[in-house]
Design a protein around this motif. Sequence first.
Motif, PDB file in Angstrom:
ATOM      1  N   THR A  34     -23.404  -7.450   4.891  1.00 34.93           N
ATOM      2  CA  THR A  34     -24.229  -7.837   6.035  1.00 34.93           C
ATOM      3  C   THR A  34     -23.367  -8.355   7.179  1.00 34.93           C
ATOM      4  O   THR A  34     -23.898  -8.804   8.189  1.00 34.93           O
ATOM      5  CB  THR A  34     -25.253  -8.921   5.630  1.00 34.93           C
ATOM      6  OG1 THR A  34     -24.552 -10.035   5.080  1.00 34.93           O
ATOM      7  CG2 THR A  34     -26.255  -8.383   4.621  1.00 34.93           C
ATOM      8  N   ASP A  35     -22.058  -8.260   7.029  1.00 33.87           N
ATOM      9  CA  ASP A  35     -21.108  -8.736   8.032  1.00 33.87           C
ATOM     10  C   ASP A  35     -20.233  -7.562   8.471  1.00 33.87           C
ATOM     11  O   ASP A  35     -19.400  -7.079   7.696  1.00 33.87           O
ATOM     12  CB  ASP A  35     -20.259  -9.856   7.430  1.00 33.87           C
ATOM     13  CG  ASP A  35     -19.283 -10.471   8.411  1.00 33.87           C
ATOM     14  OD1 ASP A  35     -18.796  -9.763   9.317  1.00 33.87           O
ATOM     15  OD2 ASP A  35     -18.977 -11.662   8.266  1.00 33.87           O
ATOM     16  N   LEU A  36     -20.430  -7.103   9.689  1.00 25.17           N
ATOM     17  CA  LEU A  36     -19.685  -5.946  10.179  1.00 25.17           C
ATOM     18  C   LEU A  36     -18.193  -6.228  10.273  1.00 25.17           C
ATOM     19  O   LEU A  36     -17.383  -5.349   9.973  1.00 25.17           O
ATOM     20  CB  LEU A  36     -20.222  -5.483  11.539  1.00 25.17           C
ATOM     21  CG  LEU A  36     -19.530  -4.260  12.143  1.00 25.17           C
ATOM     22  CD1 LEU A  36     -19.611  -3.052  11.213  1.00 25.17           C
ATOM     23  CD2 LEU A  36     -20.107  -3.932  13.509  1.00 25.17           C
ATOM     24  N   ASP A  37     -17.806  -7.424  10.670  1.00 21.10           N
ATOM     25  CA  ASP A  37     -16.375  -7.751  10.759  1.00 21.10           C
ATOM     26  C   ASP A  37     -15.694  -7.588   9.397  1.00 21.10           C
ATOM     27  O   ASP A  37     -14.613  -7.012   9.292  1.00 21.10           O
ATOM     28  CB  ASP A  37     -16.175  -9.177  11.280  1.00 21.10           C
ATOM     29  CG  ASP A  37     -16.672  -9.351  12.706  1.00 21.10           C
ATOM     30  OD1 ASP A  37     -16.585  -8.378  13.485  1.00 21.10           O
ATOM     31  OD2 ASP A  37     -17.157 -10.444  13.034  1.00 21.10           O
ATOM     32  N   LYS A  38     -16.334  -8.095   8.368  1.00 23.42           N
ATOM     33  CA  LYS A  38     -15.800  -7.951   7.011  1.00 23.42           C
ATOM     34  C   LYS A  38     -15.734  -6.471   6.625  1.00 23.42           C
ATOM     35  O   LYS A  38     -14.750  -6.011   6.047  1.00 23.42           O
ATOM     36  CB  LYS A  38     -16.675  -8.727   6.027  1.00 23.42           C
ATOM     37  CG  LYS A  38     -16.201  -8.664   4.604  1.00 23.42           C
ATOM     38  CD  LYS A  38     -17.102  -9.504   3.690  1.00 23.42           C
ATOM     39  CE  LYS A  38     -16.634  -9.427   2.250  1.00 23.42           C
ATOM     40  NZ  LYS A  38     -17.503 -10.209   1.353  1.00 23.42           N
ATOM     41  N   ILE A  64     -12.410  -4.112   5.502  1.00 20.80           N
ATOM     42  CA  ILE A  64     -12.365  -3.341   4.257  1.00 20.80           C
ATOM     43  C   ILE A  64     -12.190  -1.855   4.569  1.00 20.80           C
ATOM     44  O   ILE A  64     -11.400  -1.171   3.910  1.00 20.80           O
ATOM     45  CB  ILE A  64     -13.643  -3.588   3.427  1.00 20.80           C
ATOM     46  CG1 ILE A  64     -13.709  -5.049   2.986  1.00 20.80           C
ATOM     47  CG2 ILE A  64     -13.684  -2.653   2.214  1.00 20.80           C
ATOM     48  CD1 ILE A  64     -15.047  -5.455   2.382  1.00 20.80           C
ATOM     49  N   ALA A  65     -12.906  -1.364   5.564  1.00 21.44           N
ATOM     50  CA  ALA A  65     -12.817   0.047   5.937  1.00 21.44           C
ATOM     51  C   ALA A  65     -11.403   0.420   6.358  1.00 21.44           C
ATOM     52  O   ALA A  65     -10.885   1.482   5.988  1.00 21.44           O
ATOM     53  CB  ALA A  65     -13.800   0.363   7.066  1.00 21.44           C
ATOM     54  N   LYS A  66     -10.776  -0.464   7.104  1.00 24.95           N
ATOM     55  CA  LYS A  66      -9.405  -0.203   7.541  1.00 24.95           C
ATOM     56  C   LYS A  66      -8.458  -0.202   6.346  1.00 24.95           C
ATOM     57  O   LYS A  66      -7.633   0.697   6.195  1.00 24.95           O
ATOM     58  CB  LYS A  66      -8.975  -1.255   8.562  1.00 24.95           C
ATOM     59  CG  LYS A  66      -7.621  -0.981   9.159  1.00 24.95           C
ATOM     60  CD  LYS A  66      -7.293  -1.966  10.266  1.00 24.95           C
ATOM     61  CE  LYS A  66      -5.964  -1.591  10.903  1.00 24.95           C
ATOM     62  NZ  LYS A  66      -5.627  -2.478  12.001  1.00 24.95           N
ATOM     63  N   LYS A  67      -8.604  -1.190   5.484  1.00 28.35           N
ATOM     64  CA  LYS A  67      -7.731  -1.313   4.317  1.00 28.35           C
ATOM     65  C   LYS A  67      -7.895  -0.125   3.366  1.00 28.35           C
ATOM     66  O   LYS A  67      -6.920   0.389   2.828  1.00 28.35           O
ATOM     67  CB  LYS A  67      -8.042  -2.617   3.576  1.00 28.35           C
ATOM     68  CG  LYS A  67      -7.216  -2.859   2.352  1.00 28.35           C
ATOM     69  CD  LYS A  67      -7.589  -4.178   1.690  1.00 28.35           C
ATOM     70  CE  LYS A  67      -6.807  -4.380   0.403  1.00 28.35           C
ATOM     71  NZ  LYS A  67      -7.269  -5.555  -0.318  1.00 28.35           N
ATOM     72  N   SER A  96     -13.363   2.160  11.517  1.00 28.87           N
ATOM     73  CA  SER A  96     -12.995   0.784  11.160  1.00 28.87           C
ATOM     74  C   SER A  96     -12.912  -0.150  12.361  1.00 28.87           C
ATOM     75  O   SER A  96     -12.869  -1.368  12.204  1.00 28.87           O
ATOM     76  CB  SER A  96     -11.673   0.766  10.398  1.00 28.87           C
ATOM     77  OG  SER A  96     -10.631   1.252  11.217  1.00 28.87           O
ATOM     78  N   LYS A  97     -12.931   0.406  13.578  1.00 27.76           N
ATOM     79  CA  LYS A  97     -12.920  -0.425  14.785  1.00 27.76           C
ATOM     80  C   LYS A  97     -14.325  -0.658  15.338  1.00 27.76           C
ATOM     81  O   LYS A  97     -14.491  -1.307  16.353  1.00 27.76           O
ATOM     82  CB  LYS A  97     -12.040   0.233  15.844  1.00 27.76           C
ATOM     83  CG  LYS A  97     -10.586   0.288  15.430  1.00 27.76           C
ATOM     84  CD  LYS A  97      -9.741   0.954  16.475  1.00 27.76           C
ATOM     85  CE  LYS A  97      -8.293   1.019  15.981  1.00 27.76           C
ATOM     86  NZ  LYS A  97      -7.436   1.788  16.850  1.00 27.76           N
TER      87      LYS A  97
END
Length: 145
Positions: free
Chosen positions: A27-31, A35-38, A119-120
């Motif tokens: 529920t947290d886009l920043d998180k 994760i998506a980037k990693k 991821s951005k």
Amino acid sequence: MKTLILLVSIFTFSFAGAQETKLDWLTDLDKAQKIAKKESKPILMYFTGSDWCGPCKMLKKDFFNSEKFVEQSQNLILVMVDIPRRRDLLTKEQMQYNIQLMGKYNKRGLFPTVLQLDSKGKIKNTINSYSGSPELYFDFVDKML
């Protein structure tokens, strides 16, 4: 007696396996972006009105709860943005955060809306509304992968 033990074991392991297929909605886009980037995975963001949107409820049943989507979701980072009418379903902070996300990613206020993000947080593709056939959504996700 051995047959009974075998049946109980099969049932127990089947049930345990079914629990593992639960979708991991963030529920947290920043998180989600971190994760998506990693993990080098796209983000699937889902705008829903969980307690009032009929098409959202149908989409959940027909698409999100399907075995096919559960399998597809292993290659995605999932973000759910719920805008319920009942204010007791979310914390005040989560509701404010979801409204901010809606202002940025779902300006037209359409439900359901599903977006593909990188991821951005850049929108790559969008699909909205639901008429009862999940195939369009399966195709949408297939194109993400």
